[in-house]
Scaffold this motif. Sequence first.
Motif, PDB file in Angstrom:
ATOM      1  N   ASN A  26       0.821  -1.192   0.000  1.00 11.03           N
ATOM      2  CA  ASN A  26       0.000   0.000   0.000  1.00 11.03           C
ATOM      3  C   ASN A  26       0.865   1.256   0.000  1.00 11.03           C
ATOM      4  O   ASN A  26       0.473   2.289  -0.511  1.00 11.03           O
ATOM      5  CB  ASN A  26      -0.912  -0.037   1.223  1.00 11.03           C
ATOM      6  CG  ASN A  26      -2.132   0.844   1.041  1.00 11.03           C
ATOM      7  OD1 ASN A  26      -2.430   1.253  -0.082  1.00 11.03           O
ATOM      8  ND2 ASN A  26      -2.817   1.156   2.111  1.00 11.03           N
ATOM      9  N   ALA A  92      -1.414   4.084  -1.419  1.00 13.23           N
ATOM     10  CA  ALA A  92      -2.027   3.894  -2.745  1.00 13.23           C
ATOM     11  C   ALA A  92      -3.548   3.933  -2.637  1.00 13.23           C
ATOM     12  O   ALA A  92      -4.247   4.460  -3.514  1.00 13.23           O
ATOM     13  CB  ALA A  92      -1.596   2.566  -3.356  1.00 13.23           C
ATOM     14  N   SER A  93      -4.098   3.404  -1.528  1.00  6.83           N
ATOM     15  CA  SER A  93      -5.546   3.379  -1.385  1.00  6.83           C
ATOM     16  C   SER A  93      -6.117   4.781  -1.156  1.00  6.83           C
ATOM     17  O   SER A  93      -7.299   5.007  -1.348  1.00  6.83           O
ATOM     18  CB  SER A  93      -5.937   2.462  -0.226  1.00  6.83           C
ATOM     19  OG  SER A  93      -5.256   2.896   0.939  1.00  6.83           O
ATOM     20  N   LEU A  95      -4.913   7.526  -2.795  1.00  9.22           N
ATOM     21  CA  LEU A  95      -4.727   8.350  -4.005  1.00  9.22           C
ATOM     22  C   LEU A  95      -5.616   7.813  -5.132  1.00  9.22           C
ATOM     23  O   LEU A  95      -5.182   7.078  -5.993  1.00  9.22           O
ATOM     24  CB  LEU A  95      -3.257   8.325  -4.427  1.00  9.22           C
ATOM     25  CG  LEU A  95      -2.283   8.823  -3.370  1.00  9.22           C
ATOM     26  CD1 LEU A  95      -0.848   8.581  -3.813  1.00  9.22           C
ATOM     27  CD2 LEU A  95      -2.496  10.289  -3.106  1.00  9.22           C
ATOM     28  N   LYS A  96      -6.909   8.183  -5.052  1.00 10.32           N
ATOM     29  CA  LYS A  96      -7.842   7.601  -6.035  1.00 10.32           C
ATOM     30  C   LYS A  96      -8.571   8.681  -6.829  1.00 10.32           C
ATOM     31  O   LYS A  96      -9.591   8.409  -7.456  1.00 10.32           O
ATOM     32  CB  LYS A  96      -8.883   6.743  -5.311  1.00 10.32           C
ATOM     33  CG  LYS A  96      -8.323   5.445  -4.807  1.00 10.32           C
ATOM     34  CD  LYS A  96      -9.455   4.615  -4.254  1.00 10.32           C
ATOM     35  CE  LYS A  96      -8.945   3.223  -3.918  1.00 10.32           C
ATOM     36  NZ  LYS A  96     -10.011   2.398  -3.350  1.00 10.32           N
ATOM     37  N   MET A  98      -7.921  10.287  -9.557  1.00 16.04           N
ATOM     38  CA  MET A  98      -7.867  10.261 -11.035  1.00 16.04           C
ATOM     39  C   MET A  98      -8.750   9.153 -11.580  1.00 16.04           C
ATOM     40  O   MET A  98      -8.309   8.147 -12.088  1.00 16.04           O
ATOM     41  CB  MET A  98      -6.422  10.044 -11.508  1.00 16.04           C
ATOM     42  CG  MET A  98      -5.515  11.169 -11.159  1.00 16.04           C
ATOM     43  SD  MET A  98      -5.036  12.190 -12.526  1.00 16.04           S
ATOM     44  CE  MET A  98      -4.349  11.088 -13.672  1.00 16.04           C
ATOM     45  N   ARG A  99     -10.042   9.309 -11.426  1.00 18.12           N
ATOM     46  CA  ARG A  99     -10.978   8.339 -12.011  1.00 18.12           C
ATOM     47  C   ARG A  99     -12.199   9.084 -12.465  1.00 18.12           C
ATOM     48  O   ARG A  99     -12.265  10.300 -12.358  1.00 18.12           O
ATOM     49  CB  ARG A  99     -11.312   7.266 -10.988  1.00 18.12           C
ATOM     50  CG  ARG A  99     -11.991   7.836  -9.774  1.00 18.12           C
ATOM     51  CD  ARG A  99     -12.527   6.755  -8.903  1.00 18.12           C
ATOM     52  NE  ARG A  99     -13.121   7.371  -7.710  1.00 18.12           N
ATOM     53  CZ  ARG A  99     -13.635   6.677  -6.740  1.00 18.12           C
ATOM     54  NH1 ARG A  99     -13.609   5.371  -6.765  1.00 18.12           N
ATOM     55  NH2 ARG A  99     -14.171   7.284  -5.711  1.00 18.12           N
ATOM     56  N   TRP A 100     -13.252   8.350 -12.934  1.00 12.16           N
ATOM     57  CA  TRP A 100     -14.425   8.980 -13.567  1.00 12.16           C
ATOM     58  C   TRP A 100     -15.043   9.984 -12.621  1.00 12.16           C
ATOM     59  O   TRP A 100     -15.609  10.018 -11.773  1.00 12.16           O
ATOM     60  CB  TRP A 100     -15.442   7.919 -14.028  1.00 12.16           C
ATOM     61  CG  TRP A 100     -15.651   6.789 -13.079  1.00 12.16           C
ATOM     62  CD1 TRP A 100     -14.955   5.648 -12.998  1.00 12.16           C
ATOM     63  CD2 TRP A 100     -16.597   6.743 -12.008  1.00 12.16           C
ATOM     64  NE1 TRP A 100     -15.371   4.854 -11.979  1.00 12.16           N
ATOM     65  CE2 TRP A 100     -16.389   5.513 -11.343  1.00 12.16           C
ATOM     66  CE3 TRP A 100     -17.561   7.604 -11.527  1.00 12.16           C
ATOM     67  CZ2 TRP A 100     -17.126   5.102 -10.224  1.00 12.16           C
ATOM     68  CZ3 TRP A 100     -18.303   7.202 -10.436  1.00 12.16           C
ATOM     69  CH2 TRP A 100     -18.083   5.949  -9.777  1.00 12.16           C
TER      70      TRP A 100
ATOM     71  N   GLN B 650     -13.392   1.647 -13.487  1.00 14.00           N
ATOM     72  CA  GLN B 650     -12.310   2.600 -13.213  1.00 14.00           C
ATOM     73  C   GLN B 650     -12.372   3.002 -11.744  1.00 14.00           C
ATOM     74  O   GLN B 650     -12.947   4.004 -11.374  1.00 14.00           O
ATOM     75  CB  GLN B 650     -12.481   3.842 -14.094  1.00 14.00           C
ATOM     76  CG  GLN B 650     -12.498   3.561 -15.570  1.00 14.00           C
ATOM     77  CD  GLN B 650     -11.134   3.209 -16.109  1.00 14.00           C
ATOM     78  OE1 GLN B 650     -10.124   3.751 -15.668  1.00 14.00           O
ATOM     79  NE2 GLN B 650     -11.065   2.277 -17.027  1.00 14.00           N
ATOM     80  N   GLY B 652      -9.835   3.846  -9.799  1.00 15.55           N
ATOM     81  CA  GLY B 652      -8.859   4.843  -9.378  1.00 15.55           C
ATOM     82  C   GLY B 652      -7.764   4.236  -8.508  1.00 15.55           C
ATOM     83  O   GLY B 652      -6.747   4.880  -8.229  1.00 15.55           O
ATOM     84  N   ASP B 653      -7.970   2.979  -8.110  1.00 13.69           N
ATOM     85  CA  ASP B 653      -6.941   2.316  -7.284  1.00 13.69           C
ATOM     86  C   ASP B 653      -5.862   1.735  -8.182  1.00 13.69           C
ATOM     87  O   ASP B 653      -6.113   0.852  -8.986  1.00 13.69           O
ATOM     88  CB  ASP B 653      -7.626   1.208  -6.469  1.00 13.69           C
ATOM     89  CG  ASP B 653      -6.641   0.547  -5.536  1.00 13.69           C
ATOM     90  OD1 ASP B 653      -5.497   1.051  -5.450  1.00 13.69           O
ATOM     91  OD2 ASP B 653      -7.002  -0.471  -4.934  1.00 13.69           O
ATOM     92  N   VAL B 654      -4.677   2.272  -8.058  1.00 14.90           N
ATOM     93  CA  VAL B 654      -3.606   1.917  -8.989  1.00 14.90           C
ATOM     94  C   VAL B 654      -3.258   0.440  -8.937  1.00 14.90           C
ATOM     95  O   VAL B 654      -2.879  -0.163  -9.928  1.00 14.90           O
ATOM     96  CB  VAL B 654      -2.379   2.820  -8.735  1.00 14.90           C
ATOM     97  CG1 VAL B 654      -1.644   2.377  -7.470  1.00 14.90           C
ATOM     98  CG2 VAL B 654      -1.448   2.797  -9.934  1.00 14.90           C
ATOM     99  N   ARG B 655      -3.493  -0.198  -7.764  1.00 16.37           N
ATOM    100  CA  ARG B 655      -3.109  -1.610  -7.655  1.00 16.37           C
ATOM    101  C   ARG B 655      -4.038  -2.505  -8.458  1.00 16.37           C
ATOM    102  O   ARG B 655      -3.601  -3.496  -9.041  1.00 16.37           O
ATOM    103  CB  ARG B 655      -3.107  -2.018  -6.184  1.00 16.37           C
ATOM    104  CG  ARG B 655      -1.833  -1.541  -5.485  1.00 16.37           C
ATOM    105  CD  ARG B 655      -1.910  -1.748  -4.013  1.00 16.37           C
ATOM    106  NE  ARG B 655      -3.045  -1.026  -3.466  1.00 16.37           N
ATOM    107  CZ  ARG B 655      -3.440  -1.170  -2.211  1.00 16.37           C
ATOM    108  NH1 ARG B 655      -2.816  -2.008  -1.388  1.00 16.37           N
ATOM    109  NH2 ARG B 655      -4.454  -0.484  -1.764  1.00 16.37           N
TER     110      ARG B 655
END
Lengths: 100, 683
Positions: A26, A92-93, A95-96, A98-100, B650, B652-655
Motif C-alpha cells: 500500500n 495507494a488506497s 490516491l484515487k 484520477m478516475r471517472w 475505473q 482509481g486504485d492503482v493496484r
Amino acid sequence: MIPIEAYLAFAAILFAIGAYGVLAKNNTIVVLMCIELMLNAANINFIAFAAYSADAIGQVFVIMTITVAAAEVAVGIAILLNAYRAKGTIEASGLKSMRW
Amino acid sequence: MFVEYTWLVPLLPMICFVAVGLIGKRTPEGGAYLAIAGAAASCVISVLVAYEFFTSAAYHDPGYVTAEIEWFKIPGGFTLHFGYYIDSLACLMMLFASFISTLIFVYSKGYMHEQGAKKRRYYAEVSLFLTGMLGLAVSSNFLEMFVFWEIMGLCSYLLIGFWSFSHPEGDDAADNAASAAKKAFLVTRLGDVCLMAGLFVVLYSFGSLDYVRVFDAAAIHAVDQDMLVLGSLLIFGGVIGKSAQFPLLDWLPDAMAGPTTVSALIHAATMVKAGVYLVARCYPLFAQASEVMLFVGIIGGVTAFFAATMALNNMNIKRVLAYSTLSQLGYMFLALGAGGYLIALGIETGDHHLIAAGAAGYVAGCLHMANHAFFKALLFLCSGSVIHAVGTEDMRKMGGLHRKMKITSVTMLIGSLSIAGFPFFSGFWSKELVLETVMHASDYGAEGYLFTILWLLAVVTAFMTAFYMFRMWFMTFSGKPGHASEHCHGESPASMTAPLAILSAFAIGFGFTILFGFDALLSIGVEGPHHQFTVGAGEAKGFEYLSDIFGSAYTYLTIALVLGAIGIAHLMYNKRSVDAGRFNGGGESFVYKALTKRWWFPQLYDQISWKLGYGVARGVDFIDRQVVDGTVNGLSNAVAGGGELIGKAQTGDVRSYTWAVVAGVVLLFALMLALFYFIGGGI
C-alpha cells in the motif's frame, strides 16, 4: 562457469518479488522500490545474455536503463512528495482521485 | 406555316410572367399592359394556328397535327416527350381561353386599379395561369398536360389567397381568403393524386404517355380492358377534383374569396374547364367501357342538381354564380357521359346510329363548355362591376341598380338569359342538345333507366337555373335601392364595360355556330378497325338541328319551365307579390337549413378529415414516438448505460490496474506457451 539458467532463474525470482510488491504493498515508496527490483531483474537478463553471446550491446543497454531508472525514480519521488502535500498521504488506497 | 409556332402560345404568357415579375413595378398599372399584350399575342397566334388547322386540307386526314422533342428517358424503355398536339378540341380550348383571358385582363386594368403595389403580383400570377391553361390545351402527352395542370392549381391557390395578407374588408375576410386558398389546394390535390395514379396506369399499360400512341386504336385494343377501366376512373378522379364535381365540389364556392376577375377567369371560364377538356381528350379511353361513361354521367347529373339547389337561397352574388358554375359543369359531364355511353354501346353492338348519337353528346358537351365560358365569364365580370360600384357582395344590400349602371344591368340580363336557356341565346342550344343526348341515352342498354332519372334531374336543374339567375338579377338591379346601392357612384370605367359588351355578343351569338358547322369541327368520329377515334370527323348537320330541337315536345317543356321560373322569380323578387319568406318557414324548414348549410358538405368534409386525419395523425404520432424515437432513445440509453457500467471498472486504485496488467501479461504468456506446445516451434 555458472550456467545461464541460474541467472535467468534468479532474475525471474527477483521479478516475481518485485511484481508481488507492486501488487500488494500500500505504501507507494515501497511500490517504487519494487519497480526498481523488477527493472533490475530485466537488467540481469540483459547482462546474462550479453555475456553468453559475447555481445557488448546488452551491457550498453543496461547502463542506459540504470540512467533512465535513476531519472524515473527522481520523478516518481517528486510526484509522491507533491501528492503528500496535496492529500496528506502516500498510501495507494488514498490516491484515487484520477478516475471517472 | 403557323402551326409550327404553336409553342409560342403558352410561351408568350410565360415571358410576360417573368417580365411582370421583374420589371412590373416600373411599367404603368403594375404590368397590366404587359399581361394584356401577352394574352392578346397568344390569342392572335391561336387564331392563326386554328385558322390554318381548320382550312388546310393537309391536316384533315389524321385529324390532328403533332410535333415533339425528347424530354427525358426512364430506364425500362419509357421515353417522355415535350411537344404540341393540335386538333379541333385543342383549337377550341386555346381560342376561347386566350380570347376570354385577354378580355378579362383588360377588365382587370379597371377592376384592380386601386390595388397599388399588389397589382404586379396579380398580373404576374394571372399570366402564369394563362401559361398553364394554354399549355394544357396544346400538350402532346399526359405528363406535359399534368405539369400545366399543376401550374394552374398553383395559380388558383395563389390568386384565391390574393387578399390573404390584407383584405379591403378587414382581417376576418383575409383569414377567410387564406383558408379558402388552402381548402382549394388540398381538395384538388386529392383529385390530382388520383390523376397521377391514372397516369401511372396508362404508362404501365401503354408504355407511353403520348397522345398519339395512347389514343391509337390498335394500342387500346391490345391493352388489358380492366386496366383501361381503372386508368379511366382514376383520371376521372382528377377531373372531379379540378372541375369541382360531386363529392369534391365544396372548394369552389369558397374560392370566391379571391378577386372577382380571378373567379371569372379561373373558377368559371377556364381552369375548371380543364376537367371537361380532359374527359373529352380521353374519350377514346373512356368510351371503351359503358360503365365508366355511366359513372361520368351520374357524377355530372348529380352535381348539376345539388349545386343548383344550393344557389336557390344564397344571398352572396358571387356564391350564386359559383354554384351555377358547378351546376353547368355538371351538365357538360352529363353530356359527355351520355354521349360516351352511347358510343360504348355502339362499339359493343356495332350500331352506327348509336355512335352517331353519342358523337352528338360530345358536340353538346364541347359546345356547352365554350358557351359557358362566354356567358359565365360575362356574368362574373358583371357581378365584379356591381361589387366594384357598391362595395359589397350581399344581394340584400343591392337593388335598384338598373338606373345607375345601365350597361352592366343589360349585359348581365343577357348573360342570365343565356345561362337560363332562353330560346335563341347561346345557352339554349347547348342545353337542349345536352338534354336531347341524355334522353337518347335512356333508351339503350341495361342501365339506360338511370339516364331517365338524370334527364329529370337535368330538367329540374334547368328550371332552378332560370329561377336563381333571375332572382339574382331582380335582387341586384330592380326594386328599391338597397343600403349599399346609395353609395353607388355610377357605371364602371370603359375598360370594364367594353369586355362586357364583347362577351355579351358571344353570349347571344356563339350558340348559333352549331347551325353553321360547329358540329363538323368538334364531333368525334369513330371508325374501324378496332374503332379509331378522330376529333373533327363529323358531318355538319346545319339547320337540321332546328327541326331536331323544335320538333321535340320536350324542348317546349323546358322552355315552358324556364319561362315559368323567370315568372316566379319576377313575382317573388321584383313585384314582391309573393313573399319569399313563406317558403322557408322563417328560416326553420329542413330544406332551407339544408341549402344554407350546403347539404352539410362542409361538415362532412370536416368530419371525414377530422376522424380520418386525426386517426392517421395518431397512428403516425404513435409510430414516431414509439418506433422512431424509441430506436433513437434506446440507442442512446444503451450507450449511456453501457458507459456507466464500464465506468464503474475505473476504481482509481492503482493496484487494481496493475493486477489487470499483470493478469493480462500472464494470460498472453500462457497463450503463447500453449501455442508453442500445440503447434510446435514452426511459427
